[in-house]
Scaffold this motif. Structure first.
Motif, PDB file in Angstrom:
ATOM      1  N   ARG A 127       0.829  -1.206   0.000  1.00 47.08           N
ATOM      2  CA  ARG A 127       0.000   0.000   0.000  1.00 47.08           C
ATOM      3  C   ARG A 127       0.867   1.262   0.000  1.00 47.08           C
ATOM      4  NH1 ARG A 127      -4.388  -0.631   4.653  1.00 47.08           N
ATOM      5  NH2 ARG A 127      -4.806   1.522   4.007  1.00 47.08           N
ATOM      6  N   ARG A 128       1.946   1.231   0.730  1.00 48.33           N
ATOM      7  CA  ARG A 128       2.849   2.384   0.725  1.00 48.33           C
ATOM      8  C   ARG A 128       3.537   2.531  -0.629  1.00 48.33           C
ATOM      9  NH1 ARG A 128       5.282   1.267   6.773  1.00 48.33           N
ATOM     10  NH2 ARG A 128       3.558   2.238   7.917  1.00 48.33           N
ATOM     11  N   TRP A 129       3.869   1.412  -1.230  1.00 45.86           N
ATOM     12  CA  TRP A 129       4.468   1.447  -2.566  1.00 45.86           C
ATOM     13  C   TRP A 129       3.487   2.040  -3.567  1.00 45.86           C
ATOM     14  CZ3 TRP A 129       3.222  -0.722  -7.272  1.00 45.86           C
ATOM     15  CH2 TRP A 129       4.237  -0.773  -8.241  1.00 45.86           C
ATOM     16  N   LEU A 130       2.213   1.641  -3.494  1.00 48.23           N
ATOM     17  CA  LEU A 130       1.199   2.202  -4.380  1.00 48.23           C
ATOM     18  C   LEU A 130       1.086   3.715  -4.213  1.00 48.23           C
ATOM     19  CD1 LEU A 130      -1.760  -0.369  -4.153  1.00 48.23           C
ATOM     20  CD2 LEU A 130      -0.321   0.080  -6.147  1.00 48.23           C
ATOM     21  N   GLU A 131       1.144   4.163  -2.976  1.00 45.19           N
ATOM     22  CA  GLU A 131       1.036   5.601  -2.739  1.00 45.19           C
ATOM     23  C   GLU A 131       2.255   6.340  -3.293  1.00 45.19           C
ATOM     24  OE1 GLU A 131       0.171   8.746   0.937  1.00 45.19           O
ATOM     25  OE2 GLU A 131       0.382   6.598   1.347  1.00 45.19           O
ATOM     26  N   ARG A 132       3.431   5.734  -3.103  1.00 46.45           N
ATOM     27  CA  ARG A 132       4.666   6.381  -3.546  1.00 46.45           C
ATOM     28  C   ARG A 132       4.839   6.322  -5.056  1.00 46.45           C
ATOM     29  NH1 ARG A 132       7.659   3.381  -0.870  1.00 46.45           N
ATOM     30  NH2 ARG A 132       8.480   2.010  -2.508  1.00 46.45           N
ATOM     31  N   GLU A 133       4.572   5.156  -5.641  1.00 45.62           N
ATOM     32  CA  GLU A 133       4.854   4.940  -7.059  1.00 45.62           C
ATOM     33  C   GLU A 133       3.675   5.237  -7.984  1.00 45.62           C
ATOM     34  OE1 GLU A 133       7.840   4.165  -8.201  1.00 45.62           O
ATOM     35  OE2 GLU A 133       8.709   4.031  -6.178  1.00 45.62           O
ATOM     36  N   ARG A 134       2.463   5.085  -7.478  1.00 47.36           N
ATOM     37  CA  ARG A 134       1.282   5.254  -8.330  1.00 47.36           C
ATOM     38  C   ARG A 134       0.377   6.403  -7.890  1.00 47.36           C
ATOM     39  NH1 ARG A 134       4.030   1.640 -10.638  1.00 47.36           N
ATOM     40  NH2 ARG A 134       3.107  -0.232 -11.587  1.00 47.36           N
ATOM     41  N   GLY A 135       0.692   6.990  -6.749  1.00 51.10           N
ATOM     42  CA  GLY A 135      -0.155   8.066  -6.248  1.00 51.10           C
ATOM     43  C   GLY A 135      -1.518   7.602  -5.793  1.00 51.10           C
ATOM     44  N   LEU A 136      -1.634   6.359  -5.341  1.00 43.63           N
ATOM     45  CA  LEU A 136      -2.904   5.769  -4.925  1.00 43.63           C
ATOM     46  C   LEU A 136      -2.907   5.542  -3.419  1.00 43.63           C
ATOM     47  CD1 LEU A 136      -3.204   3.109  -7.768  1.00 43.63           C
ATOM     48  CD2 LEU A 136      -4.503   5.237  -7.587  1.00 43.63           C
ATOM     49  N   ARG A 137      -3.996   5.909  -2.793  1.00 47.37           N
ATOM     50  CA  ARG A 137      -4.110   5.723  -1.344  1.00 47.37           C
ATOM     51  C   ARG A 137      -5.476   5.119  -1.041  1.00 47.37           C
ATOM     52  NH1 ARG A 137      -2.192   9.936   3.329  1.00 47.37           N
ATOM     53  NH2 ARG A 137      -2.631   8.569   5.109  1.00 47.37           N
ATOM     54  N   PHE A 138      -5.490   4.119  -0.167  1.00 48.14           N
ATOM     55  CA  PHE A 138      -6.729   3.403   0.144  1.00 48.14           C
ATOM     56  C   PHE A 138      -6.936   3.376   1.654  1.00 48.14           C
ATOM     57  CE2 PHE A 138      -4.984   1.702  -3.795  1.00 48.14           C
ATOM     58  CZ  PHE A 138      -6.064   1.898  -4.656  1.00 48.14           C
TER      59      PHE A 138
ATOM     60  N   ALA B  20      -0.672  -4.957 -13.156  1.00 45.71           N
ATOM     61  CA  ALA B  20       0.592  -4.301 -13.515  1.00 45.71           C
ATOM     62  C   ALA B  20       1.364  -3.911 -12.261  1.00 45.71           C
ATOM     63  CB  ALA B  20       0.323  -3.075 -14.377  1.00 45.71           C
ATOM     64  N   SER B  21       0.643  -3.500 -11.217  1.00 44.26           N
ATOM     65  CA  SER B  21       1.323  -3.138  -9.964  1.00 44.26           C
ATOM     66  C   SER B  21       1.912  -4.361  -9.278  1.00 44.26           C
ATOM     67  CB  SER B  21       0.352  -2.417  -9.024  1.00 44.26           C
ATOM     68  OG  SER B  21      -0.574  -3.307  -8.415  1.00 44.26           O
ATOM     69  N   VAL B  22       1.206  -5.491  -9.324  1.00 40.29           N
ATOM     70  CA  VAL B  22       1.758  -6.733  -8.757  1.00 40.29           C
ATOM     71  C   VAL B  22       3.013  -7.137  -9.532  1.00 40.29           C
ATOM     72  CG1 VAL B  22       1.322  -9.197  -8.374  1.00 40.29           C
ATOM     73  CG2 VAL B  22      -0.466  -7.518  -7.871  1.00 40.29           C
ATOM     74  N   TRP B  23       2.966  -7.015 -10.839  1.00 41.54           N
ATOM     75  CA  TRP B  23       4.124  -7.318 -11.691  1.00 41.54           C
ATOM     76  C   TRP B  23       5.346  -6.520 -11.237  1.00 41.54           C
ATOM     77  CZ3 TRP B  23       4.259 -10.221 -16.468  1.00 41.54           C
ATOM     78  CH2 TRP B  23       5.415 -10.056 -17.223  1.00 41.54           C
ATOM     79  N   ASP B  24       5.153  -5.229 -11.004  1.00 38.87           N
ATOM     80  CA  ASP B  24       6.280  -4.370 -10.630  1.00 38.87           C
ATOM     81  C   ASP B  24       6.682  -4.550  -9.165  1.00 38.87           C
ATOM     82  OD1 ASP B  24       6.326  -3.347 -13.187  1.00 38.87           O
ATOM     83  OD2 ASP B  24       5.114  -1.589 -12.687  1.00 38.87           O
ATOM     84  N   PHE B  25       5.703  -4.594  -8.270  1.00 37.35           N
ATOM     85  CA  PHE B  25       6.001  -4.697  -6.839  1.00 37.35           C
ATOM     86  C   PHE B  25       6.707  -6.008  -6.516  1.00 37.35           C
ATOM     87  CE2 PHE B  25       4.728  -6.001  -2.507  1.00 37.35           C
ATOM     88  CZ  PHE B  25       5.265  -4.942  -1.782  1.00 37.35           C
ATOM     89  N   CYS B  26       6.259  -7.092  -7.137  1.00 34.89           N
ATOM     90  CA  CYS B  26       6.839  -8.419  -6.863  1.00 34.89           C
ATOM     91  C   CYS B  26       8.019  -8.744  -7.773  1.00 34.89           C
ATOM     92  CB  CYS B  26       5.767  -9.497  -6.995  1.00 34.89           C
ATOM     93  SG  CYS B  26       4.460  -9.383  -5.752  1.00 34.89           S
TER      94      CYS B  26
END
Length: 662
Positions: free
Chosen positions: A26-37, A56-62
């Motif tokens: 979730r922190r990666w999404l906020e930092r890299e994609r500008g998404l917050r949940f 696509a986010s799982v592809w990059d994060f993992c």
């Protein structure tokens, strides 16, 4: 659906939430994609509404290893036939074993093995990689090329792990069967895929008893003319050998890995076949379900990091056999960097808590098993936390049948008070859990925690409207990368030669249309899991059916029965559609008298109903599979599937399953 709120058994500590993989994501999404949940539910909704962005986010994060970039995440949202990550080339073996090529990882432990039959064994990442490279080179010398099939008649032993990775490294297609299966069942499965090489075991021990399988291996090879070479794994006797007529060569496994060879990987397209798994075969020939490299990589990386919270430093155990899809998941955990723990033998021998003893001795941080085993431990009156040091456990997994509330409580009282209890439900078809666990959510008695990220699980009423806090039919509304590519043979022969079921011209096994007939009916494209569930607004899901990979050993509580709708469904214990309101109000009016007298409130499927007799009500042991019934005789000249469809239609009313737990 329930009068009282379920009991909360566990909540993660702030420290557990802070260190969880899903928190980092979730922190990666906020930092890299500008998404917050705000929470898991919001994250889940985004993951199924924005499928392309999520995967696509799982592809990059993992950090999926790809030798060519993908052109697009998903071509179209269709089922079946969704085309994912076209253009990318990947390797399941490379994603699992890249650490074996890194100096800092080569001496670390990758696999720990114990068995009733052989001494304890540890394999480092370096040794595992070396054996995979050597076996891959031998398979190449035996003529195996990308797309060829490599089959195994092996128990849960290190050689099976080496072999599946060696096969995947070449782009070959893997398939396995456990040696407790007799030759007819093995041949029914393997004959469909025509393996070029067969790995087989001389025998095994289970519960202190010896089972010699050499004659069965001879019979299997005689029935598989495609087999050109046999690789023998001596498990009972280190010096065991076997002479098999008809194969060009038979060699011992130790010979097959004796010549060192570099560990290399053949990149393949995302949807290149990885392995073939099978349906139960209760309505005819077992269906050969094909999974791809990319789907298995993505789904299992997601499951490890975000749902199970497993990663580097963990020691992961899920007791299984090579027949079960959970064995595939267990092997796939190597890609997370954890050490996989492997036990061959009876989990309750020589004493009921043998599995817990193995877990404690080897420092397991995650222990997966089945409700049947946990129920057996409860019956035996044991308390593993008193007998063994299980202080390192952070997670306990369960699947294969419903986990009763009392078993949930027992885990926290007698195994560990502070663990993630991952009661999950999924399917062999998708090689994935639909309903799963989350390390930052609480655990409630008798419930699964949440819907899996990227899995559009919904409960629908009779009008195909989504419902909450009431029973509906469980469906998957959007495609998943791990969904099956096709049945084996799908692309191998022209449409005109494919068999049709005479009952209603529904396509049979061997092409994608049959895949559609089994799970995708005349409603808008979605995958019907064939079970019904109450999805509470809280997010937890009552543990009632929809089982991962095999027939339930404990019948499913609290499912509203359903009539047959559309083409007959293949999976055992399931019927499509939702029951009419009149049936819901007066269910027993539609039952045969013996079932009505039992006060049944469990749902099964048409195939179950056609196979059960009154004797199945005697099922008291939850570790024992339900008895089969004497079936109506097949009409002269009628195939099994045609007869099944005819009998289902003749009895297209309520179908039930007897109660196994009171």
């Amino acid at each position: 659906m329930t009068d009282a709120a379920p009991e909360r058994l566990w909540a993660p500590s702030p420290a557990r939430i802070e260190s969880a993989g899903i928190t980092r994501y979730r922190r990666w999404l906020e930092r890299e994609r500008g998404l917050r949940f705000d929470g898991y539910d919001a994250l889940w909704r985004w993951s199924v509404e924005e499928l392309e962005a999520f995967w696509a986010s799982v592809w990059d994060f993992c950090r999926v290893i790809s030798h060519r970039p993908y052109q697009r995440v998903l071509e179209r949202r269709v089922m079946p036939g969704a085309r994912w990550f076209e253009g990318a080339t990947v390797s399941y073996a490379e994603q699992s074993l890249w650490r074996a090529l890194r100096p800092e990882w080569m001496s670390r432990t990758a696999l720990v093995f114990e068995s009733e039959s052989r001494p304890r064994l540890e394999l480092s990442w370096g040794t595992l990689g070396a054996q995979v490279g050597a076996l891959a080179a031998t398979l190449t010398r035996l003529g195996v090329r990308s797309g060829d099939r490599v089959a195994a008649y092996l128990p849960n032993v290190p050689e099976s792990v080496v072999a599946v990775l060696a096969s995947a490294s070449l782009g070959a297609v893997w398939s396995s069967a456990a040696p407790d299966m007799g030759p007819p069942g093995v041949v029914d499965r393997f004959r469909q895929i025509e393996p070029k090489v067969l790995l087989a075991v001389d025998g095994y021990r289970y519960g202190g008893k010896v089972f010699d399988r050499r004659e069965m291996v001879r019979e299997i090879v005689r029935e598989l003319p495609s087999v050109e070479a046999l690789v023998m794994v001596p498990h009972l006797d280190p010096g065991a050998s076997i002479d098999v007529a008809g194969t060009s060569r038979a060699i011992a496994f130790v010979e097959a890995i004796a010549t060192p060879a570099p560990l290399t990987f053949t990149p393949v397209p995302f949807s290149h076949p990885l392995w073939v798994v099978y349906s139960s075969g209760t309505t005819g020939m077992p269906k050969a379900i094909v999974h791809g490299h990319g789907g298995a990589i993505l789904e299992n990386l997601k499951a490890a990091a975000l749902q199970f919270d497993v990663g580097e430093g963990d020691r992961f155990l899920w007791f299984s056999s090579t027949n079960w899809i959970m064995w595939n998941l267990w092997v796939a955990m190597l890609a997370s960097g954890c050490t996989i723990l492997q036990l061959d033998g009876h989990p309750g021998w020589p004493e009921p808590g043998a599995l817990f003893r193995f877990a404690a001795r080897n420092g397991a941080t995650f222990l997966g098993t089945s409700p049947a085993y946990l129920s057996a431990c409860i019956k035996a009156g044991i308390s593993p936390r008193k007998d063994h040091d299980l202080s390192g456990l952070r997670g306990v997994g369960s699947t294969g049948s419903p986990l009763p509330s009392e078993a949930c409580r027992w885990v926290y009282e007698h195994v560990h008070p502070d663990v993630l209890l991952a009661s999950i439900s999924g399917g062999t078809e998708a090689g994935a859990a639909f309903l799963t666990s989350c390390p930052v959510l609480p655990v409630y008695a008798g419930e699964m925690q949440c819907r899996g990220l990227g899995v559009a699980v919904r409960a629908l009423d009779e009008e195909a409207r989504e419902v909450m806090d009431q029973v509906g039919e469980l469906v998957i509304a959007e495609p998943m990368p791990s969904m099956p590519l096709h049945f084996w043979g799908d692309l191998a022969r022209p449409l005109a030669t494919r068999r049709l079921a005479a009952a209603d011209s529904a396509p049979r096994i061997g092409h994608r249309d049959h895949l559609r007939s089994l799970r995708f009916d005349h409603q808008p494209p979605r995958h019907s899991h064939g079970n019904e569930r109450d999805l509470p607004r809280r997010g937890g899901i009552p543990r009632s059916g929809g089982l991962a990979g095999r027939r339930p050993r404990v019948p499913r509580p609290g499912i509203i029965p359903a009539p047959v709708r559309g083409p007959a469904r293949e999976r055992r214990g399931r019927a499509g559609g939702s029951a009419p309101e009149a049936v819901r109000r007066h269910p027993h009016e539609n039952l045969s008298p013996p079932r009505a007298r039992r006060g049944v409130r469990h749902s099964g499927g048409a195939a179950d109903a056609l196979r059960q007799e009154d004797g199945s009500a005697r099922q008291e042991d939850p570790s024992r599979a339900p008895d089969r019934a004497v079936r109506e005789p097949r009409r002269h000249g009628e195939s099994g599937i045609v007869g099944l469809v005819r009998r289902i239609r003749a009895r297209a009313t309520l179908v039930t399953m007897p109660i196994g737990l009171q």
